[in-house]
Design a protein around this motif. Sequence first.
Motif, PDB file in Angstrom:
ATOM      1  N   ILE A 196      47.112 -24.670   6.986  1.00  0.00           N
ATOM      2  CA  ILE A 196      47.403 -25.513   5.821  1.00  0.00           C
ATOM      3  C   ILE A 196      47.096 -24.755   4.537  1.00  0.00           C
ATOM      4  O   ILE A 196      47.881 -24.766   3.596  1.00  0.00           O
ATOM      5  N   VAL A 197      45.946 -24.075   4.499  1.00  0.00           N
ATOM      6  CA  VAL A 197      45.582 -23.299   3.310  1.00  0.00           C
ATOM      7  C   VAL A 197      46.653 -22.243   3.028  1.00  0.00           C
ATOM      8  O   VAL A 197      47.070 -22.053   1.885  1.00  0.00           O
ATOM      9  N   GLN A 198      47.124 -21.582   4.067  1.00  0.00           N
ATOM     10  CA  GLN A 198      48.150 -20.549   3.922  1.00  0.00           C
ATOM     11  C   GLN A 198      49.467 -21.114   3.402  1.00  0.00           C
ATOM     12  O   GLN A 198      50.101 -20.533   2.524  1.00  0.00           O
ATOM     13  N   ALA A 199      49.882 -22.246   3.934  1.00  0.00           N
ATOM     14  CA  ALA A 199      51.193 -22.808   3.605  1.00  0.00           C
ATOM     15  C   ALA A 199      51.209 -23.621   2.308  1.00  0.00           C
ATOM     16  O   ALA A 199      52.271 -23.831   1.735  1.00  0.00           O
ATOM     17  N   SER A 200      50.052 -24.049   1.843  1.00  0.00           N
ATOM     18  CA  SER A 200      49.989 -25.024   0.750  1.00  0.00           C
ATOM     19  C   SER A 200      50.238 -24.481  -0.645  1.00  0.00           C
ATOM     20  O   SER A 200      50.526 -25.234  -1.562  1.00  0.00           O
ATOM     21  N   GLY A 201      50.094 -23.178  -0.841  1.00  0.00           N
ATOM     22  CA  GLY A 201      50.227 -22.613  -2.187  1.00  0.00           C
ATOM     23  C   GLY A 201      48.896 -22.531  -2.924  1.00  0.00           C
ATOM     24  O   GLY A 201      48.833 -22.055  -4.060  1.00  0.00           O
ATOM     25  N   PHE A 202      47.821 -22.966  -2.292  1.00  0.00           N
ATOM     26  CA  PHE A 202      46.499 -22.950  -2.922  1.00  0.00           C
ATOM     27  C   PHE A 202      46.041 -21.527  -3.262  1.00  0.00           C
ATOM     28  O   PHE A 202      45.479 -21.286  -4.330  1.00  0.00           O
ATOM     29  N   LEU A 203      46.298 -20.599  -2.372  1.00  0.00           N
ATOM     30  CA  LEU A 203      45.821 -19.229  -2.570  1.00  0.00           C
ATOM     31  C   LEU A 203      46.386 -18.604  -3.843  1.00  0.00           C
ATOM     32  O   LEU A 203      45.724 -17.787  -4.480  1.00  0.00           O
ATOM     33  N   GLU A 204      47.595 -18.991  -4.226  1.00  0.00           N
ATOM     34  CA  GLU A 204      48.219 -18.446  -5.435  1.00  0.00           C
ATOM     35  C   GLU A 204      47.500 -18.905  -6.706  1.00  0.00           C
ATOM     36  O   GLU A 204      47.692 -18.337  -7.775  1.00  0.00           O
ATOM     37  N   LEU A 205      46.669 -19.944  -6.602  1.00  0.00           N
ATOM     38  CA  LEU A 205      45.953 -20.458  -7.766  1.00  0.00           C
ATOM     39  C   LEU A 205      44.627 -19.739  -8.012  1.00  0.00           C
ATOM     40  O   LEU A 205      44.011 -19.926  -9.052  1.00  0.00           O
ATOM     41  N   LEU A 206      44.207 -18.933  -7.057  1.00  0.00           N
ATOM     42  CA  LEU A 206      42.911 -18.263  -7.173  1.00  0.00           C
ATOM     43  C   LEU A 206      43.005 -16.999  -8.015  1.00  0.00           C
ATOM     44  O   LEU A 206      44.058 -16.364  -8.079  1.00  0.00           O
ATOM     45  N   GLN A 207      41.876 -16.672  -8.640  1.00  0.00           N
ATOM     46  CA  GLN A 207      41.765 -15.454  -9.430  1.00  0.00           C
ATOM     47  C   GLN A 207      40.702 -14.566  -8.803  1.00  0.00           C
ATOM     48  O   GLN A 207      39.793 -15.062  -8.127  1.00  0.00           O
ATOM     49  N   PRO A 208      40.786 -13.258  -8.999  1.00  0.00           N
ATOM     50  CA  PRO A 208      39.757 -12.370  -8.444  1.00  0.00           C
ATOM     51  C   PRO A 208      38.359 -12.800  -8.890  1.00  0.00           C
ATOM     52  O   PRO A 208      38.154 -13.158 -10.051  1.00  0.00           O
TER      53      PRO A 208
END
Length: 179
Positions: free
Chosen positions: A66-78
């Motif tokens: 779910i985390v992979q497919a949801s688009g959440f990761l694109e919202l994170l910053q280094p």
Amino acid sequence: MEGLKCPKVYRDIKYEKLRAIIDCTEFNVEKPSLPEHIQIIGFTFTVCHFNFLSKLYTGCISDKEIVQASGFLELLQPGDCVMADKGFNIQDLLAVCNARLIAPPILAKNKESAHASTATRRVARARVHVESMIRKLKCYRILKGVITLSLKGYITSIVSVSAALVNMQPILIRFASDF
């Protein structure tokens, strides 16, 4: 999110770089034969409100998927930290984003150290607010029990509106402004 300060509860437990607390919950939806589980993942930023809800996923899907497919990761910053419960095995996904997972340590039975015990308590203290918000979300009559099949196409919208109503509850607003 620049300039946003962490609420006191998170500053007190040393999670200044905490960007989000993630969790997953299930809703039961009527199906011609048996209720079907639908999972949704809810993310909260450090100001303690729902701010990202993934689309709903049916059937057997892992939290990691779910985390992979949801688009959440694109919202994170280094440099961001993401807090999750023990079940979220997403360190590798976060590493690609140069983010870090904060979760209770997973230990073998009877091997708990004082350090691990303290870490577990710190995470639990911060996560209790997210779990409370999810409980409030599930208090709305339309989301209690088994959701009728006639509403299946509207569940994502129903959950989104319910989450917005939870966000507007005075206790959460008061907590969110406790800087």
